[in-house]
Design a protein around this motif. Sequence first.
Motif, mmCIF file in Angstrom:
data_model
loop_
_atom_site.group_PDB
_atom_site.id
_atom_site.type_symbol
_atom_site.label_atom_id
_atom_site.label_comp_id
_atom_site.label_asym_id
_atom_site.label_seq_id
_atom_site.Cartn_x
_atom_site.Cartn_y
_atom_site.Cartn_z
ATOM 1 N N GLY A 1 0.816 -1.211 0.000
ATOM 2 C CA GLY A 1 0.000 0.000 0.000
ATOM 3 C C GLY A 1 0.848 1.257 0.000
ATOM 4 O O GLY A 1 0.516 2.251 -0.655
ATOM 5 N N GLU A 2 1.955 1.228 0.729
ATOM 6 C CA GLU A 2 2.848 2.386 0.767
ATOM 7 C C GLU A 2 3.508 2.605 -0.599
ATOM 8 O O GLU A 2 3.686 3.742 -1.038
ATOM 9 C CB GLU A 2 3.901 2.186 1.854
ATOM 10 C CG GLU A 2 3.307 2.192 3.251
ATOM 11 C CD GLU A 2 4.326 1.793 4.317
ATOM 12 O OE1 GLU A 2 4.174 2.261 5.465
ATOM 13 O OE2 GLU A 2 5.244 1.022 4.003
ATOM 14 N N LEU A 3 3.866 1.512 -1.261
ATOM 15 C CA LEU A 3 4.449 1.637 -2.594
ATOM 16 C C LEU A 3 3.469 2.272 -3.565
ATOM 17 O O LEU A 3 3.825 3.147 -4.355
ATOM 18 C CB LEU A 3 4.869 0.254 -3.103
ATOM 19 C CG LEU A 3 6.196 -0.293 -2.577
ATOM 20 C CD1 LEU A 3 6.345 -1.757 -2.962
ATOM 21 C CD2 LEU A 3 7.358 0.533 -3.109
ATOM 22 N N LEU A 4 2.208 1.828 -3.516
ATOM 23 C CA LEU A 4 1.199 2.401 -4.404
ATOM 24 C C LEU A 4 0.961 3.872 -4.082
ATOM 25 O O LEU A 4 0.805 4.700 -4.979
ATOM 26 C CB LEU A 4 -0.110 1.621 -4.287
ATOM 27 C CG LEU A 4 -0.116 0.215 -4.879
ATOM 28 C CD1 LEU A 4 -1.420 -0.492 -4.539
ATOM 29 C CD2 LEU A 4 0.085 0.261 -6.379
ATOM 30 N N ALA A 5 0.933 4.206 -2.786
ATOM 31 C CA ALA A 5 0.693 5.590 -2.394
ATOM 32 C C ALA A 5 1.825 6.503 -2.832
ATOM 33 O O ALA A 5 1.597 7.611 -3.334
ATOM 34 C CB ALA A 5 0.488 5.682 -0.878
ATOM 35 N N LEU A 6 3.070 6.033 -2.644
ATOM 36 C CA LEU A 6 4.234 6.888 -2.891
ATOM 37 C C LEU A 6 4.735 6.830 -4.329
ATOM 38 O O LEU A 6 5.182 7.843 -4.879
ATOM 39 C CB LEU A 6 5.364 6.504 -1.947
ATOM 40 C CG LEU A 6 5.122 6.776 -0.460
ATOM 41 C CD1 LEU A 6 6.247 6.188 0.366
ATOM 42 C CD2 LEU A 6 4.974 8.257 -0.190
ATOM 43 N N LYS A 7 4.663 5.644 -4.943
ATOM 44 C CA LYS A 7 5.283 5.468 -6.254
ATOM 45 C C LYS A 7 4.338 4.951 -7.323
ATOM 46 O O LYS A 7 4.677 4.970 -8.515
ATOM 47 C CB LYS A 7 6.473 4.513 -6.128
ATOM 48 C CG LYS A 7 7.569 5.018 -5.202
ATOM 49 C CD LYS A 7 8.745 4.057 -5.167
ATOM 50 C CE LYS A 7 9.857 4.588 -4.252
ATOM 51 N NZ LYS A 7 11.017 3.666 -4.238
ATOM 52 N N GLY A 8 3.178 4.432 -6.933
ATOM 53 C CA GLY A 8 2.294 3.833 -7.903
ATOM 54 C C GLY A 8 2.826 2.505 -8.411
ATOM 55 O O GLY A 8 3.694 1.885 -7.793
ATOM 56 N N ASP A 9 2.334 2.073 -9.554
ATOM 57 C CA ASP A 9 2.796 0.838 -10.185
ATOM 58 C C ASP A 9 2.807 1.063 -11.695
ATOM 59 O O ASP A 9 1.794 0.846 -12.372
ATOM 60 C CB ASP A 9 1.881 -0.329 -9.821
ATOM 61 C CG ASP A 9 2.417 -1.670 -10.295
ATOM 62 O OD1 ASP A 9 3.218 -1.690 -11.253
ATOM 63 O OD2 ASP A 9 2.024 -2.700 -9.724
ATOM 64 N N PRO A 10 3.938 1.540 -12.241
ATOM 65 C CA PRO A 10 3.998 1.846 -13.676
ATOM 66 C C PRO A 10 3.625 0.657 -14.554
ATOM 67 O O PRO A 10 3.031 0.831 -15.619
ATOM 68 C CB PRO A 10 5.455 2.267 -13.887
ATOM 69 C CG PRO A 10 5.915 2.730 -12.530
ATOM 70 C CD PRO A 10 5.202 1.859 -11.550
ATOM 71 N N GLY A 11 3.958 -0.558 -14.108
ATOM 72 C CA GLY A 11 3.655 -1.738 -14.915
ATOM 73 C C GLY A 11 2.169 -1.937 -15.128
ATOM 74 O O GLY A 11 1.754 -2.514 -16.137
ATOM 75 N N GLN A 12 1.365 -1.482 -14.176
ATOM 76 C CA GLN A 12 -0.080 -1.591 -14.301
ATOM 77 C C GLN A 12 -0.743 -0.227 -14.554
ATOM 78 O O GLN A 12 -1.956 -0.099 -14.432
ATOM 79 C CB GLN A 12 -0.675 -2.223 -13.035
ATOM 80 C CG GLN A 12 -0.198 -3.633 -12.785
ATOM 81 C CD GLN A 12 -0.982 -4.299 -11.663
ATOM 82 O OE1 GLN A 12 -2.197 -4.365 -11.696
ATOM 83 N NE2 GLN A 12 -0.255 -4.783 -10.661
#
Length: 225
Positions: free
Chosen positions: A165-176
């Motif tokens: 969740g922290e990764l999505l909040a801070l960096k998102g998910d470029p692959g998706q």
Amino acid sequence: LPAPPDLKDKIATWTDAELFQIVQHGIRFTGMPAWPVADREDEAWTMVAFLRRYSDLDANRYRALAGYAATQSTTADTALEACNGCHMPERLSAQSLIPDLAGQSALYLEQALAAYVDGTRPSGTMAMAIQGLSEGQRQTLAGHFARQPSASLQSTAQGILMRRGELLALKGDPGQRIPACLSCHDKADANPAYPRLSGQAEAYLANQLRLFVGKKRGGGPFRAL
């Protein structure tokens, strides 16, 4: 029409599915209305959960859950009491499906209330809560909650220990093709029409995302984003 039954005696005779059918669709020819909006099954299920607890509630516990003394008045002060009955921060937890309004921008709150009024953000709960309020009263309420202190965004650990969740909040998910939440939300220079996410209950945020995915969330002029 037949006299309505005492819920405490009848609820145990109905299954959860039957209670949902009654809450969501009402009962024909009895005067039992359907839920005020058709596309919020999640709200109907929360009412089913409440009904399951109803038989265990005494009058004092019921009033504590309501959080305010209900009146027929539609003054801004009474409306504020009604709002706090659900939205007061100390009444919320991580499992709350209700947002914390403190510190949201007045613009976002005004647009949200307007969306509830005109039906672009469907909610049977909110439709009943704000019925009868004028535009000026809605603006007064929005200004009040905007002035309340809000929860600050907590710093998060960097690196491989960062949770999904922290990764999505801070960096998102470029692959998706998922942008970072914080590229728009909770920034010092953010558009005031975007809501503040930090401090909101996990359950509330998850439910809002489900509504967006199901195209049932609606909202202000930026809801399509």
